[in-house]
Scaffold this motif. Structure first.
Motif, short mmCIF file in Angstrom:
data_model
loop_
_atom_site.label_atom_id
_atom_site.label_comp_id
_atom_site.label_asym_id
_atom_site.label_seq_id
_atom_site.Cartn_x
_atom_site.Cartn_y
_atom_site.Cartn_z
N GLY A 10 3.70 -1.48 2.43
CA GLY A 10 2.64 -0.49 2.37
C GLY A 10 2.09 -0.23 0.98
N VAL A 11 2.25 -1.19 0.07
CA VAL A 11 1.69 -1.04 -1.28
C VAL A 11 0.84 -2.26 -1.62
CG1 VAL A 11 3.30 0.63 -2.29
CG2 VAL A 11 3.95 -1.76 -2.16
N PRO A 12 -0.32 -2.40 -0.97
CA PRO A 12 -1.14 -3.60 -1.16
C PRO A 12 -1.66 -3.77 -2.57
CG PRO A 12 -2.35 -1.91 0.07
CD PRO A 12 -0.92 -1.44 -0.04
N ASP A 13 -1.68 -2.71 -3.37
CA ASP A 13 -2.19 -2.80 -4.74
C ASP A 13 -1.09 -3.00 -5.77
OD1 ASP A 13 -4.78 -2.45 -3.77
OD2 ASP A 13 -4.65 -0.27 -3.95
N ALA A 14 0.13 -3.25 -5.33
CA ALA A 14 1.24 -3.46 -6.27
C ALA A 14 0.95 -4.68 -7.14
CB ALA A 14 2.54 -3.67 -5.50
N THR A 15 1.35 -4.59 -8.40
CA THR A 15 1.14 -5.69 -9.33
C THR A 15 2.45 -6.38 -9.71
OG1 THR A 15 1.25 -4.17 -11.21
CG2 THR A 15 -0.94 -4.66 -10.30
N ALA A 16 3.58 -5.77 -9.39
CA ALA A 16 4.90 -6.36 -9.65
C ALA A 16 5.90 -5.68 -8.72
CB ALA A 16 5.31 -6.17 -11.10
N ALA A 17 6.98 -6.39 -8.44
CA ALA A 17 8.05 -5.83 -7.62
C ALA A 17 9.37 -6.41 -8.05
CB ALA A 17 7.80 -6.13 -6.14
N ARG A 18 10.41 -5.59 -8.00
CA ARG A 18 11.75 -6.08 -8.27
C ARG A 18 12.71 -5.48 -7.25
NH1 ARG A 18 11.01 -2.11 -11.97
NH2 ARG A 18 12.75 -0.67 -12.33
N MET A 19 13.65 -6.29 -6.83
CA MET A 19 14.65 -5.84 -5.88
C MET A 19 15.72 -5.07 -6.65
SD MET A 19 16.77 -8.05 -3.08
CE MET A 19 16.39 -7.44 -1.44
N THR A 20 16.06 -3.89 -6.15
CA THR A 20 17.03 -3.04 -6.85
C THR A 20 18.32 -2.83 -6.05
OG1 THR A 20 15.98 -1.06 -5.95
CG2 THR A 20 15.24 -1.82 -8.12
N GLY A 21 18.32 -3.21 -4.79
CA GLY A 21 19.52 -3.03 -3.99
C GLY A 21 19.30 -3.48 -2.57
N LEU A 22 20.38 -3.48 -1.80
CA LEU A 22 20.30 -3.82 -0.39
C LEU A 22 21.59 -3.38 0.29
CD1 LEU A 22 22.08 -6.66 0.51
CD2 LEU A 22 20.62 -7.46 -1.33
N ASP A 23 21.50 -3.25 1.59
CA ASP A 23 22.67 -3.00 2.41
C ASP A 23 22.44 -3.67 3.75
OD1 ASP A 23 21.06 -1.24 3.98
OD2 ASP A 23 21.68 0.48 2.78
N GLY A 24 23.23 -3.38 4.72
CA GLY A 24 23.10 -4.02 6.01
C GLY A 24 21.86 -3.63 6.79
N HIS A 25 21.17 -2.59 6.33
CA HIS A 25 20.00 -2.09 7.05
C HIS A 25 18.66 -2.41 6.40
CE1 HIS A 25 22.65 0.04 9.78
NE2 HIS A 25 23.34 0.40 8.72
N GLY A 26 18.68 -2.76 5.11
CA GLY A 26 17.41 -3.06 4.46
C GLY A 26 17.56 -3.35 2.98
N GLY A 27 16.41 -3.65 2.38
CA GLY A 27 16.36 -3.95 0.96
C GLY A 27 15.55 -2.91 0.22
N ASP A 28 15.93 -2.65 -1.01
CA ASP A 28 15.27 -1.66 -1.87
C ASP A 28 14.55 -2.37 -3.01
OD1 ASP A 28 16.38 0.69 -0.51
OD2 ASP A 28 18.29 -0.02 -1.31
N PHE A 29 13.34 -1.93 -3.25
CA PHE A 29 12.51 -2.50 -4.30
C PHE A 29 11.88 -1.38 -5.12
CE2 PHE A 29 12.64 -5.47 -0.82
CZ PHE A 29 12.67 -6.73 -1.41
N VAL A 30 11.52 -1.68 -6.34
CA VAL A 30 10.67 -0.83 -7.16
C VAL A 30 9.43 -1.64 -7.43
CG1 VAL A 30 10.38 0.28 -9.40
CG2 VAL A 30 12.54 0.52 -8.18
N ILE A 72 6.06 -9.57 -0.31
CA ILE A 72 6.75 -8.80 0.72
C ILE A 72 6.41 -7.32 0.62
CG2 ILE A 72 9.03 -8.03 1.49
CD1 ILE A 72 10.03 -10.93 0.76
N CYS A 73 6.46 -6.78 -0.58
CA CYS A 73 6.17 -5.36 -0.76
C CYS A 73 4.70 -5.03 -0.50
CB CYS A 73 6.58 -4.90 -2.16
SG CYS A 73 8.38 -4.82 -2.37
N ARG A 74 3.80 -5.92 -0.91
CA ARG A 74 2.38 -5.70 -0.62
C ARG A 74 2.12 -5.67 0.88
NH1 ARG A 74 -0.70 -9.75 -4.85
NH2 ARG A 74 -0.79 -8.30 -6.62
N ALA A 75 2.64 -6.67 1.59
CA ALA A 75 2.32 -6.82 3.02
C ALA A 75 3.15 -5.94 3.92
CB ALA A 75 2.49 -8.28 3.43
N LEU A 76 4.43 -5.81 3.64
CA LEU A 76 5.34 -5.10 4.55
C LEU A 76 5.75 -3.73 4.05
CD1 LEU A 76 7.71 -8.10 5.42
CD2 LEU A 76 5.53 -7.46 6.48
#
Length: 108
Positions: free
Chosen positions: A39-59, A33-37
């Motif tokens: 804007g970080v196509p070279d990411a090697t790992a992702a973790r969800m750090t939060g969310l609210d009614g408007h979106g999700g937060d990842f590192v 999701i983070c690679r494609a949506l």
């Protein structure tokens, strides 16, 4: 978190449970999701750090370290079951953009 945190329709317990589930059971989905949506196509790992009614937060992990990614939902979410549906939608959209065959619906 972001400025909408004070109006988050989801309790801290729900946010923690969703993040834990994504990070423990679906880290590869978050990465796609983070690679494609996100804007970080070279990411090697992702973790969800939060969310609210408007979106999700990842590192995400990239060559230079880590960076934050905020991904908006397609619409405002107000109920917990909507989160799963939206994450599955994002996963399927990410797979389509990256040319990856998604898992079956019963595998989420």
């Amino acid at each position: 978190m972001n400025d909408t945190a004070s109006t988050n329709p989801f309790s801290p317990e729900v946010v923690a449970a969703v993040c834990r589930h994504m990070n423990e059971d679906h880290p590869e989905d978050s990465l796609l999701i983070c690679r494609a949506l996100g804007g970080v196509p070279d990411a090697t790992a992702a973790r969800m750090t939060g969310l609210d009614g408007h979106g999700g937060d990842f590192v995400v992990t990239v060559a230079g370290g880590e960076t934050s990614v905020r991904l908006p939902w397609a619409r405002e979410l107000t109920e917990r079951p909507q989160i799963r549906a939206e994450v599955v939608r994002m996963y399927r959209e990410a797979c389509a953009r990256l040319g990856v065959t998604p898992r079956g619906e019963d595998e989420h």
